[in-house]
Every structure is written in structure tokens, then in C-alpha cells.
Design a protein around this motif. Sequence first.
Motif, PDB file in Angstrom:
ATOM      1  N   ALA A  67       0.825  -1.216   0.000  1.00  0.00           N
ATOM      2  CA  ALA A  67       0.000   0.000   0.000  1.00  0.00           C
ATOM      3  C   ALA A  67       0.854   1.258   0.000  1.00  0.00           C
ATOM      4  CB  ALA A  67      -0.943  -0.013   1.198  1.00  0.00           C
ATOM      5  N   ALA A  68       1.916   1.253   0.801  1.00  0.00           N
ATOM      6  CA  ALA A  68       2.771   2.442   0.898  1.00  0.00           C
ATOM      7  C   ALA A  68       3.474   2.725  -0.424  1.00  0.00           C
ATOM      8  CB  ALA A  68       3.791   2.260   2.018  1.00  0.00           C
ATOM      9  N   VAL A  69       3.979   1.677  -1.079  1.00  0.00           N
ATOM     10  CA  VAL A  69       4.683   1.882  -2.347  1.00  0.00           C
ATOM     11  C   VAL A  69       3.711   2.305  -3.440  1.00  0.00           C
ATOM     12  CG1 VAL A  69       6.084   0.764  -4.119  1.00  0.00           C
ATOM     13  CG2 VAL A  69       6.516   0.270  -1.717  1.00  0.00           C
ATOM     14  N   TYR A  70       2.536   1.683  -3.490  1.00  0.00           N
ATOM     15  CA  TYR A  70       1.533   2.078  -4.486  1.00  0.00           C
ATOM     16  C   TYR A  70       1.136   3.540  -4.317  1.00  0.00           C
ATOM     17  CZ  TYR A  70       0.544  -2.630  -6.287  1.00  0.00           C
ATOM     18  OH  TYR A  70       0.622  -3.864  -6.903  1.00  0.00           O
ATOM     19  N   GLU A  71       1.052   3.987  -3.071  1.00  0.00           N
ATOM     20  CA  GLU A  71       0.657   5.376  -2.807  1.00  0.00           C
ATOM     21  C   GLU A  71       1.783   6.344  -3.136  1.00  0.00           C
ATOM     22  OE1 GLU A  71      -0.898   8.249   0.839  1.00  0.00           O
ATOM     23  OE2 GLU A  71       0.122   6.364   1.261  1.00  0.00           O
ATOM     24  N   LYS A  72       3.018   6.007  -2.740  1.00  0.00           N
ATOM     25  CA  LYS A  72       4.138   6.940  -2.892  1.00  0.00           C
ATOM     26  C   LYS A  72       4.691   6.987  -4.315  1.00  0.00           C
ATOM     27  CE  LYS A  72       4.116   7.998   1.483  1.00  0.00           C
ATOM     28  NZ  LYS A  72       3.619   9.325   1.913  1.00  0.00           N
ATOM     29  N   ALA A  73       4.595   5.890  -5.041  1.00  0.00           N
ATOM     30  CA  ALA A  73       5.145   5.858  -6.394  1.00  0.00           C
ATOM     31  C   ALA A  73       4.348   6.775  -7.316  1.00  0.00           C
ATOM     32  CB  ALA A  73       5.122   4.435  -6.935  1.00  0.00           C
ATOM     33  N   PRO A  74       4.985   7.319  -8.367  1.00  0.00           N
ATOM     34  CA  PRO A  74       4.201   8.047  -9.370  1.00  0.00           C
ATOM     35  C   PRO A  74       3.231   7.077 -10.021  1.00  0.00           C
ATOM     36  CG  PRO A  74       6.391   7.571 -10.213  1.00  0.00           C
ATOM     37  CD  PRO A  74       6.400   7.183  -8.765  1.00  0.00           C
ATOM     38  N   THR A  75       2.166   7.583 -10.601  1.00  0.00           N
ATOM     39  CA  THR A  75       1.116   6.698 -11.108  1.00  0.00           C
ATOM     40  C   THR A  75       1.645   5.723 -12.157  1.00  0.00           C
ATOM     41  OG1 THR A  75      -0.568   8.351 -10.634  1.00  0.00           O
ATOM     42  CG2 THR A  75      -1.148   6.632 -12.193  1.00  0.00           C
ATOM     43  N   ALA A  76       2.567   6.162 -13.002  1.00  0.00           N
ATOM     44  CA  ALA A  76       3.150   5.247 -13.991  1.00  0.00           C
ATOM     45  C   ALA A  76       3.856   4.089 -13.293  1.00  0.00           C
ATOM     46  CB  ALA A  76       4.120   5.994 -14.896  1.00  0.00           C
ATOM     47  N   GLY A  77       4.538   4.375 -12.188  1.00  0.00           N
ATOM     48  CA  GLY A  77       5.190   3.323 -11.427  1.00  0.00           C
ATOM     49  C   GLY A  77       4.189   2.374 -10.794  1.00  0.00           C
ATOM     50  N   THR A  78       3.106   2.929 -10.265  1.00  0.00           N
ATOM     51  CA  THR A  78       2.061   2.095  -9.679  1.00  0.00           C
ATOM     52  C   THR A  78       1.426   1.206 -10.740  1.00  0.00           C
ATOM     53  OG1 THR A  78       1.604   3.884  -8.113  1.00  0.00           O
ATOM     54  CG2 THR A  78      -0.018   2.127  -8.263  1.00  0.00           C
ATOM     55  N   MET A  79       1.230   1.749 -11.939  1.00  0.00           N
ATOM     56  CA  MET A  79       0.681   0.948 -13.038  1.00  0.00           C
ATOM     57  C   MET A  79       1.616  -0.200 -13.401  1.00  0.00           C
ATOM     58  SD  MET A  79      -0.697   3.893 -15.604  1.00  0.00           S
ATOM     59  CE  MET A  79      -2.136   4.896 -15.278  1.00  0.00           C
ATOM     60  N   LEU A  80       2.912   0.077 -13.462  1.00  0.00           N
ATOM     61  CA  LEU A  80       3.883  -0.967 -13.771  1.00  0.00           C
ATOM     62  C   LEU A  80       3.869  -2.064 -12.716  1.00  0.00           C
ATOM     63  CD1 LEU A  80       6.842   1.307 -14.919  1.00  0.00           C
ATOM     64  CD2 LEU A  80       5.663  -0.350 -16.364  1.00  0.00           C
ATOM     65  N   LEU A  81       3.786  -1.650 -11.448  1.00  0.00           N
ATOM     66  CA  LEU A  81       3.767  -2.616 -10.352  1.00  0.00           C
ATOM     67  C   LEU A  81       2.507  -3.478 -10.381  1.00  0.00           C
ATOM     68  CD1 LEU A  81       5.094  -0.434  -7.402  1.00  0.00           C
ATOM     69  CD2 LEU A  81       6.072  -2.610  -8.112  1.00  0.00           C
ATOM     70  N   SER A  82       1.349  -2.818 -10.429  1.00  0.00           N
ATOM     71  CA  SER A  82       0.082  -3.534 -10.308  1.00  0.00           C
ATOM     72  C   SER A  82      -0.345  -4.199 -11.607  1.00  0.00           C
ATOM     73  CB  SER A  82      -1.015  -2.572  -9.837  1.00  0.00           C
ATOM     74  OG  SER A  82      -1.166  -1.499 -10.758  1.00  0.00           O
ATOM     75  N   GLY A  83      -0.056  -3.553 -12.724  1.00  0.00           N
ATOM     76  CA  GLY A  83      -0.500  -4.082 -14.003  1.00  0.00           C
ATOM     77  C   GLY A  83       0.347  -5.220 -14.527  1.00  0.00           C
ATOM     78  N   ILE A  84       1.677  -5.163 -14.273  1.00  0.00           N
ATOM     79  CA  ILE A  84       2.573  -6.154 -14.875  1.00  0.00           C
ATOM     80  C   ILE A  84       3.453  -6.856 -13.846  1.00  0.00           C
ATOM     81  CG2 ILE A  84       4.268  -6.568 -16.679  1.00  0.00           C
ATOM     82  CD1 ILE A  84       3.493  -3.880 -17.918  1.00  0.00           C
ATOM     83  N   MET A  85       4.124  -6.085 -12.983  1.00  0.00           N
ATOM     84  CA  MET A  85       5.178  -6.689 -12.156  1.00  0.00           C
ATOM     85  C   MET A  85       4.648  -7.750 -11.200  1.00  0.00           C
ATOM     86  SD  MET A  85       8.146  -4.771  -9.970  1.00  0.00           S
ATOM     87  CE  MET A  85       9.642  -5.657  -9.546  1.00  0.00           C
ATOM     88  N   LEU A  86       3.506  -7.524 -10.574  1.00  0.00           N
ATOM     89  CA  LEU A  86       2.996  -8.538  -9.657  1.00  0.00           C
ATOM     90  C   LEU A  86       2.618  -9.822 -10.400  1.00  0.00           C
ATOM     91  CD1 LEU A  86      -0.370  -8.955  -9.697  1.00  0.00           C
ATOM     92  CD2 LEU A  86      -0.294  -6.695  -8.653  1.00  0.00           C
ATOM     93  N   LYS A  87       2.355  -9.702 -11.726  1.00  0.00           N
ATOM     94  CA  LYS A  87       2.047 -10.899 -12.517  1.00  0.00           C
ATOM     95  C   LYS A  87       3.262 -11.802 -12.670  1.00  0.00           C
ATOM     96  CE  LYS A  87      -1.974  -8.960 -13.293  1.00  0.00           C
ATOM     97  NZ  LYS A  87      -1.772  -7.599 -12.857  1.00  0.00           N
ATOM     98  N   MET A  88       4.462 -11.246 -12.448  1.00  0.00           N
ATOM     99  CA  MET A  88       5.655 -12.080 -12.482  1.00  0.00           C
ATOM    100  C   MET A  88       5.568 -13.196 -11.452  1.00  0.00           C
ATOM    101  SD  MET A  88       8.425  -8.962 -12.939  1.00  0.00           S
ATOM    102  CE  MET A  88       9.738  -9.886 -12.141  1.00  0.00           C
ATOM    103  N   GLY A  89       5.085 -12.872 -10.243  1.00  0.00           N
ATOM    104  CA  GLY A  89       4.952 -13.881  -9.208  1.00  0.00           C
ATOM    105  C   GLY A  89       3.873 -14.899  -9.537  1.00  0.00           C
ATOM    106  N   LEU A  90       2.724 -14.428 -10.028  1.00  0.00           N
ATOM    107  CA  LEU A  90       1.624 -15.335 -10.375  1.00  0.00           C
ATOM    108  C   LEU A  90       2.004 -16.244 -11.542  1.00  0.00           C
ATOM    109  CD1 LEU A  90      -1.214 -12.674 -10.078  1.00  0.00           C
ATOM    110  CD2 LEU A  90      -0.910 -14.640  -8.562  1.00  0.00           C
ATOM    111  N   TYR A  91       2.633 -15.667 -12.554  1.00  0.00           N
ATOM    112  CA  TYR A  91       3.104 -16.465 -13.693  1.00  0.00           C
ATOM    113  C   TYR A  91       4.104 -17.521 -13.240  1.00  0.00           C
ATOM    114  CZ  TYR A  91       6.354 -17.483 -17.533  1.00  0.00           C
ATOM    115  OH  TYR A  91       7.189 -18.105 -18.429  1.00  0.00           O
ATOM    116  N   SER A  92       4.992 -17.139 -12.330  1.00  0.00           N
ATOM    117  CA  SER A  92       6.057 -18.045 -11.902  1.00  0.00           C
ATOM    118  C   SER A  92       5.536 -19.232 -11.113  1.00  0.00           C
ATOM    119  CB  SER A  92       7.095 -17.274 -11.078  1.00  0.00           C
ATOM    120  OG  SER A  92       7.696 -16.252 -11.853  1.00  0.00           O
ATOM    121  N   ILE A  93       4.399 -19.050 -10.432  1.00  0.00           N
ATOM    122  CA  ILE A  93       3.761 -20.196  -9.766  1.00  0.00           C
ATOM    123  C   ILE A  93       3.454 -21.273 -10.805  1.00  0.00           C
ATOM    124  CG2 ILE A  93       1.672 -20.981  -8.586  1.00  0.00           C
ATOM    125  CD1 ILE A  93       1.577 -18.261  -7.173  1.00  0.00           C
ATOM    126  N   LEU A  94       2.886 -20.858 -11.928  1.00  0.00           N
ATOM    127  CA  LEU A  94       2.506 -21.804 -12.974  1.00  0.00           C
ATOM    128  C   LEU A  94       3.718 -22.346 -13.724  1.00  0.00           C
ATOM    129  CD1 LEU A  94      -0.563 -19.941 -14.543  1.00  0.00           C
ATOM    130  CD2 LEU A  94      -0.523 -21.486 -12.595  1.00  0.00           C
TER     131      LEU A  94
END
Length: 483
Positions: free
Chosen positions: A225-252
Motif C-alpha cells: 500500500a505504501a509503495v503504491y501510494e508513494k510511487a508516481p502513477t506510472a510506477g504504480t501501473m507498472l507494479l500492479s498491471g505487470i510486475m505482480l504478474k511475475m509472481g503469479l506467472y512463476s507459480i505456474l
Amino acid sequence: MDVSIVLILLFAGALLSFLSGDKWASKTALLTSVVALGASWLVLCKHNAKEVVGVSYLWSQKPNIHVALSGDGLSLAMLMLTTALLPLIILSTFGRNIQNAKSFYSLIMFMGFAMAGTFLALDGFVYYIFWELALIPIYFIALLWGSGEHKDRQRAVVKFFIYTFAGSLFMLAAFAYLYTKAGSFMWTDLAKLDLSKTEQIWIFLAFFAAYAIKIPLIPFHTWQAAVYEKAPTAGTMLLSGIMLKMGLYSILRWQLPIAPLAAKSFMVIFIWFGLAGVLYGSVVALRQKNLKKLLAYSSLAHVGLIAAGAYTLNKDGLSGAVLQMISHGFAIVGLFLAADIIIDRLQTREISEMGGIRSQAPKFTSMFMIMVLASVALPTTFNFVGEFTVLYSLFFKKVWFAIIGGLTIILGAYYMLKMFQNVMLGETNKKPFRDVSWSEGLTFSIIIAVTFFFGLYPKPINDLIAPSIHQIMFLIHSGPRLL
């Protein structure tokens, strides 16, 4: 054409964006990201035509490391998500005053390069390099271009860096152990190892440490929550839109095929990990007064459901998880774009200080409403397809799993519609609020088009990922086999 071309284009985009200077950096980044998207599309077309699009080159004999990039359906689906969202994220920044723009856009493109590499790598060592490389640009994006006091921003970003880096070390240790068994880091070699159940448990948990932090899952979410809030919106988009999918993809891709016995043993426990995120994220979102934090906890609830679907170990769960990864990527980028527009116009993040926007910006109101409805999985939207498939898979494991997972839709509808009412309706805000610009409107329009197209016709994605899901299911339930 093979998938390495896309990585070369993204890396070249990072260099060219920096060299083009502050005036032309945004345009250069947008152009090269669109070219990378076009190259991804051509690679996808070759894949659909049954042509080989993966590559493998020997990098080192001792240790045995290959620059091996996958061209299967699962990897290409995630590559398309990355290269499709990247130009949208860049386009959403047009009209914003960004200091040192050449570095900002160069880091965005480099992050796209690293994330795409993570999705494509089939050699565990190369995969780990890309995994860690993706952490570097987002660290600087959030630290240098974020909002709030520098000390608060630094504290949040350093915590994020330490958490994710520490978790990744467990994953590296797991790869090192697997190398001693297989003599290779290649996925095809690791997935057919005949490991004991005890070995698989330790490998499974080591991978989980890295993936649970990156996604994040409860209780490894405290950085989010803190990083999503403090990051610029483009950074938050990168984190939430793509980067967290790295972990979900890697499970599979890595965790389930390499340690199937452990996955079966811990299945119920890790489904509960995902469902805990659904409950916690939804309840905390209900209480949020900060717009970006509300969306952050909403995202936490949705990714918890995706993880729960992946750990069901059935075809519908795995397919639904991939569909929801992609749909969530587009929806959350659209929501954070809407939040950025509101915060930029009104200069506040507090929901209580907003209101009355509808009368001043009817186009924006309509677009924002569609994104809200997509996020709560309204039928005909892409999110509905993914969430329904995941809930269907949970139902066949245990009815209570589906009931608890369904709370993400019920509670999500309540807090998202309540947020929309407080932010957009009511008395007119004293501050003027202009309607969407051309770049904002174009970004919204593309996201909405994708949302409804795949909400009504998800078959192309299902057909693309089906062989990969079948292969993963075979490895989970049939044990190690020659691939």
C-alpha cells in the motif's frame, strides 16, 4: 522472427529514450514501445502458424547456462500483456510535467525489458537475472519521481526493495540446489527431476517466499500500500498491471511443475493464503479514505483470488488464473489512470475532499464508471470471465472456497460503487475539473475496447494458453516425464 527481437526492441527503447533528451523522451518511448508491441504480435502470429518462435543459445558451459527464451502460449500471453500495457502507461503520462524525463522514460522501458525477459526465460539462472533486473528501475522510479516527503518515500521503497530481494535469495538457493541435481538450469531439465517429497517441499517453500512477496500474498503484503501510494502513477501501473504478474506467472511456470508433490500436499493451505488476501484486502478497502490506497487494497483482494485459483491445481483454476492476470492488468491500469487524473486535477488523495466531478467532466465520468464496473466483474467484461472461471474451479475443491472467493465480487461492488459515488457525484467541487485530454481519452478507449472484446470473446486467449496449461497439468498430476 523470434521472441528475442522483442527484448532487443525494448532494450533499444530504453537507450534511445535516454539519448533523445527530455524533450523527445516520451515520444521516443511511446514509439519504441508500440514497435515492440507490433513485434510481439508478429511473433504471436508465427506461433499460431505453428512456427518456432523460441530461441536457445549456450551462454556458459561451466556452469551450464543457456540464453533460452520460451515461445509457448503462456509466455506469449504474458509478453502480449507487457507490451500492450507499456505504451498505454507511457501514453497516460503525456501532459504531465515530469522532471528529468529522459531518465524516467528510459527506466520505464528498461523495466518493460526486464519483465518481458522474466516471462520468456526458460533457463532458471537467466530468469533470475531478469527477475532482479526488474526491481532496479521501479526502485528509482518510486524514489525519485514519487510523491510525499522524501523520507517517507525512501522508507517505503527501501522496505519494498529489501523484502523482494530477500525473498528472491530463497529462490536463488532453490535454483542452486536444483542445478546440483540436474546439471542444468533449463526448465525442461528441472521439470523432469525425480525429487523426493521432502526435497520438493523445500523447493516449493523457497519459491513461495519470492512469489508471495512479489504478488503479494498475506502476510507478505506490508510493503504494497505504501509503495503504491508513494510511487508516481506510472510506477504504480507498472507494479500492479505487470510486475505482480511475475509472481503469479512463476507459480505456474516454475513452482507447480517442479514441486508437484509439495503442491498437492499444501494445496488447501495455499488456497487459504489466497483467500485470506481476498478477505483482508476487501475489508481494508472498505475503510480506506485515500483513493490510491483503496485501489491498492482492491488489487490485493483480486490477486489473492488469482493465486487461490492457481493453487487449485485443476485446469479451470490455472486457465482462470491466467485470464484474470491479463484482465486485472488492463483494469487496474485504467483505475489508477482515473485516480491520477482526479488527484492531478484536485490536488488531493482524500475521498472526502472530492465530489461533483460528473457535472464538469461527463466523458471522464462515463469512462471511469466502465472501469469500476469492469473491476467488479460485471458480465460482458473481461474480469467476469477470469473471476467466474476461478470461482468455478474453487467450487469443485470446496464450496466454502467459492463462497469466500466470491466475496471479492460482493464486497468489491460495494466499496467501488461507494467510492465512485463519493468521488464523482454529489455537490460540485469548488475546484475546476477539466474533462479528459486526447491522450487520457485514447488510453481509456483502448482499455475499454480490450475489456469488452475479451469479455465477449475470450476464445483467442483460451486457445493460446491451452497447450501450456495442459503441459503444466500433465507435470503436476503425472509426475516427472520426458518433455
